[in-house]
Design a protein around this motif. Sequence first.
Motif, PDB file in Angstrom:
ATOM      1  N   ALA A  49      73.492  14.197  45.467  1.00 34.51           N
ATOM      2  CA  ALA A  49      72.115  14.149  44.341  1.00 34.51           C
ATOM      3  C   ALA A  49      72.736  14.410  43.325  1.00 34.51           C
ATOM      4  O   ALA A  49      73.240  16.200  43.662  1.00 34.51           O
ATOM      5  CB  ALA A  49      70.815  14.438  44.109  1.00 34.51           C
ATOM      6  N   GLN A  50      73.760  14.514  42.149  1.00 32.88           N
ATOM      7  CA  GLN A  50      74.077  14.873  41.061  1.00 32.88           C
ATOM      8  C   GLN A  50      73.149  15.264  40.273  1.00 32.88           C
ATOM      9  O   GLN A  50      72.443  14.278  39.127  1.00 32.88           O
ATOM     10  CB  GLN A  50      74.331  14.031  40.210  1.00 32.88           C
ATOM     11  N   LEU A  51      72.309  16.223  39.546  1.00 28.90           N
ATOM     12  CA  LEU A  51      71.810  16.485  38.361  1.00 28.90           C
ATOM     13  C   LEU A  51      71.945  17.551  37.538  1.00 28.90           C
ATOM     14  O   LEU A  51      72.839  18.473  37.833  1.00 28.90           O
ATOM     15  CB  LEU A  51      70.459  17.710  39.313  1.00 28.90           C
ATOM     16  N   THR A  52      71.326  17.067  36.573  1.00 31.34           N
ATOM     17  CA  THR A  52      72.459  18.010  35.268  1.00 31.34           C
ATOM     18  C   THR A  52      70.661  18.464  34.061  1.00 31.34           C
ATOM     19  O   THR A  52      69.877  18.111  34.265  1.00 31.34           O
ATOM     20  CB  THR A  52      72.700  16.894  34.373  1.00 31.34           C
ATOM     21  N   TRP A  53      70.903  19.370  33.935  1.00 31.93           N
ATOM     22  CA  TRP A  53      70.045  20.010  33.093  1.00 31.93           C
ATOM     23  C   TRP A  53      70.305  20.284  31.661  1.00 31.93           C
ATOM     24  O   TRP A  53      71.969  21.178  31.552  1.00 31.93           O
ATOM     25  CB  TRP A  53      69.592  21.674  33.608  1.00 31.93           C
ATOM     26  N   ASP A  54      69.931  19.772  30.818  1.00 32.47           N
ATOM     27  CA  ASP A  54      70.912  19.420  29.564  1.00 32.47           C
ATOM     28  C   ASP A  54      69.832  20.471  28.598  1.00 32.47           C
ATOM     29  O   ASP A  54      68.676  20.225  28.194  1.00 32.47           O
ATOM     30  CB  ASP A  54      71.040  18.261  28.604  1.00 32.47           C
ATOM     31  N   HIS A  55      70.800  21.257  27.502  1.00 33.81           N
ATOM     32  CA  HIS A  55      69.615  22.076  26.565  1.00 33.81           C
ATOM     33  C   HIS A  55      68.350  22.565  26.826  1.00 33.81           C
ATOM     34  O   HIS A  55      67.758  22.154  26.601  1.00 33.81           O
ATOM     35  CB  HIS A  55      69.708  21.225  24.912  1.00 33.81           C
TER      36      HIS A  55
END
Length: 118
Positions: A49-55
């Motif tokens: 899984a590729q996860l991103t938390w942005d801002h």
Amino acid sequence: MSAVTFQPSRAPSRSSAGVTVEAKVMKAGFGDGYVQRTAAGLNSVKETAQLTWDHIPDADGQEILDFFSAMRGVDAFLYTIAPANTPRRWTCEKWSYSESGPDQMKITAELQQVFDQS
């Protein structure tokens, strides 16, 4: 040993989350193009899984970074990735972070599904 549950205060960005599924297959090729295939073990289908938390606020981001650092890429943890309803066991050996605005950060993490009980 029971695994801890990863429960970040902020969910990852839905638009950037992605899951790759890989099936491990053993193959034996014979003459005339005939190939026999079989699953490579009991847990032959594995997810990444590729996860991103942005801002996200720095405090929330630091909580996520501290969790990954505490797990050291070795210890498995439980986490539910939508649309799944049940948590799975994961490790995170690779993550990165950067500034994405005043007092905000962006975090990306690659989670590997694991089947052992570590």
